[in-house]
Enzyme design. Sequence first.
Site, mmCIF file in Angstrom:
data_model
loop_
_atom_site.group_PDB
_atom_site.id
_atom_site.type_symbol
_atom_site.label_atom_id
_atom_site.label_comp_id
_atom_site.label_asym_id
_atom_site.label_seq_id
_atom_site.Cartn_x
_atom_site.Cartn_y
_atom_site.Cartn_z
ATOM 1 N N ASP A 78 0.837 -1.201 0.000
ATOM 2 C CA ASP A 78 0.000 0.000 0.000
ATOM 3 C C ASP A 78 0.877 1.257 0.000
ATOM 4 O O ASP A 78 2.064 1.203 0.353
ATOM 5 C CB ASP A 78 -0.874 -0.046 1.266
ATOM 6 C CG ASP A 78 -2.135 0.787 1.155
ATOM 7 O OD1 ASP A 78 -2.281 1.530 0.174
ATOM 8 O OD2 ASP A 78 -2.975 0.684 2.069
ATOM 9 N N ASP A 83 -10.652 2.023 -3.401
ATOM 10 C CA ASP A 83 -11.241 1.715 -2.091
ATOM 11 C C ASP A 83 -12.763 1.735 -2.182
ATOM 12 O O ASP A 83 -13.445 1.347 -1.247
ATOM 13 C CB ASP A 83 -10.792 2.752 -1.051
ATOM 14 C CG ASP A 83 -9.408 2.432 -0.523
ATOM 15 O OD1 ASP A 83 -8.866 1.367 -0.868
ATOM 16 O OD2 ASP A 83 -8.860 3.259 0.224
HETATM 17 C C1 DGJ Z 1 -5.689 2.128 2.010
HETATM 18 C C2 DGJ Z 1 -6.056 0.930 1.181
HETATM 19 O O1 DGJ Z 1 -6.517 1.336 -0.067
HETATM 20 C C3 DGJ Z 1 -7.089 0.097 1.928
HETATM 21 O O2 DGJ Z 1 -7.501 -0.983 1.140
HETATM 22 C C4 DGJ Z 1 -6.492 -0.370 3.237
HETATM 23 O O3 DGJ Z 1 -5.435 -1.262 2.995
HETATM 24 C C5 DGJ Z 1 -6.015 0.845 4.041
HETATM 25 N N1 DGJ Z 1 -5.147 1.673 3.270
HETATM 26 C C6 DGJ Z 1 -5.299 0.396 5.290
HETATM 27 O O4 DGJ Z 1 -4.798 1.453 5.993
#
Ligand code: DGJ
Length: 763
Positions: free
Chosen positions: A469, A529
């Site tokens: 990430d 997301d």
């Molecule tokens: C941002 C990501 O896009 C999410 O899927 C998740 O992993 C969060 N970060 C966790 O902090």
Amino acid sequence: MILYQDGIFHLGTEHWSCLLRITAHGLPELIHYGAPVSTEDVQALSCKPGLGWGTSLLLDDKDTTSSPDFLPLAWSGNGRGDYRESSCELECNGIPLATQFRCLSHQIHSGIAPTQALPQALDGIETLEIILEQPENSLLLHLYWTVFPDALTRRTVLENTGEQTVCIHKLMSSCVDLPGRFEMTTLNGGWIAEAHKHVVPVGPTRVANESTTGFSSNRHNPGFLLSEPNATETCGQVYGFNLVYSGNHYSGVQRSLQGLNRVVQGISPNNFSKALNPGESFETPEAVLAWSNEGFGGLSHRMHNFINHHIVPKAWQFKERPVLYNSWEGCMFDFNQHRLLKLAKQAKELGCELFVLDDGWFGTRNDDTSGLGDYNINTKKLPKGLAGLARKIKAMDMEFGLWFEPESVNPESNLYRAHPDWALTDQLPPIMGRHQLLLDLTRPEVRDYIVDNVGSILDSAEISYVKWDMNRHSVALGDKAHEYILGLYDVLRRIFGPRPHVLLESCASGGNRFDLGMMTFSPQVWCSDNTDPVERLDIQEGLSYLYPLSVMGAHVSAAPHAQTLRATPLYTRANVSFFGILGYELDLEHLLPVEKKDIAAQISYYKEHRSIFQFGTFHRLNAEQGTAWQVSQHGMHLVGLFHRLIHAAPGYERLSARALDSRSTYQVTSRPQTLRVGPFGSLLSHVFPVSINPNGMVLRTADRHYAMKDGTQELFASGSALMSGWMLPPHFAGTGYDKDGRMQSDFGSNLFEIREVITREEL
Ligand code: DGJ
């Protein structure tokens, strides 16, 4: 194939051609890029400047056609009479340099010509290298064209052979001048709104598709299209462009008076400068170009093939990706081993193959304000460590995967307290993004820290998947933004090169780094997301213009949705996620028995058809209502139809499939799906003999255990009928319950299987 004959370079395959020649003044002229043609077509295809245009600067005063301003070029000079967008901007001793590189020699290499530090497409057929020079400044320019079956790649290397430092402000990877009228399609957005399609006409005003956040960004994806104004999904010329790069990118498109559309692609010149010292060279990222005369669909197929065959890591090419369960939306930071194992057991029972522990497993990471940068496992949450958890998950016959965010640091962390100077800052006070700073990946000791820590965690437990990430934008300027990306590639190479068995999923606040550079390491990327299926229709469809379904992470999450508050049927959430790499990301604990049954059936269906969903040929269909997608492989076609808002008294609805054999016979079957009874409330009194309290215990209990079947469809028809449009079962029209009809409210959907049963030969 690359041929050099009578001064003409002919590059291409059965699908496309590119013709180049060197002009009398040593400039690389792009005679043609697009449809497959023959070398003899040069005369027909080359531009005819007649006696030229007035007020042009001429390279030969006696020849009115010698202005570079109206030639179709594959590289343009700067300040020497070509006033369209230049391919490079250089400076020496604080003074801008005029450039007009002239051809010195050429070479044809078999396969690719390897880059030094940047990722690139692999297994190309042949590469043409044209070397140009500007002896006045001791500069050499190497232009590379690599031929792939479905695409052409371009990149540039500038070499300083002199004794003075030259500063690069702009050096493009590719420059083409294409005749014709075009519209430009770009994919734009932001967090939870990635890859929304926008179309603008290409005219004399320059249009720029650019990212300046330090990364390829969710604002403007580096990939874009140019299409003839009347192009459809299946007809017309469409060009596709992309960049194998994850940093600031730039593409400029502009139509000249002569009707040539100049397209340049490369690193964004915004705040870019790179000192090229004597003896040094600078390489640009690789640009990707593709062409089709079979419309947007045809172009997408070219790009999908190219990515599946030449971009994703070899170990994962055409390898089916597991159905995963991810802990994030269900648990956020609130978990312990007991809760995780309970979830894992439920995920396993539903059919998931990989359990992914997301954020929150290390340091003081109990929310997003602290802990990033530290790698000590939180033993309060995980008393047996990651190894203990992974062992237990493996014992359930599931793979174990782990989330990392290695490029960032929270000031509230041991790492920051020990090395505050490792954070990437400028001379002004730091600015935060999600309470964090980026680490300075241009520093070798920072890269070593990440490689050592991530590497040893990966070796400490049975971890077969990593979600990598990255959740903030950069502040790096000059050449640091680019050096950062090179540092990132170095880290990824060192961690995952020796561990090819680890499946890497790249994520950046969702789709903030959905690019070909990351895909050379990461065969799947988290699109967004935003997992609301209605939003995903736009996001996944936008991405599908340039990226195959095999790279798109798509999860079923809870309803109402966390970002839109929209309640959608579980079957629609699954039907949308089927067109990608299916995962589940919700709390399984409180699912109703009927929902568990549905999810188990969804996963088993997806596994049965996974190869088609991930690697089949994808089509965006023209739906009469809503959105429709099709994937096809080996005579089997799966069609998803997705509606948005329902209207009263709906009319007939037909759906047209694509790419069937018109004379073959097919069986059409809709995948059975269930409807929750709870939402029907008091309406149920119309079909049941007894009156039902819409808020009562009876309905709540029934809703947990009993679901109604939605109307299904089964029929046999010729490919011709199915392509011209078959009639779907009727929608509910307020006139009574029809067991064969579609009792779907807003955001309903269906999935149809179209299976070839009698081929043309058998008839
Ligand atoms: C941002 C990501 O896009 C999410 O899927 C998740 O992993 C969060 N970060 C966790 O902090």
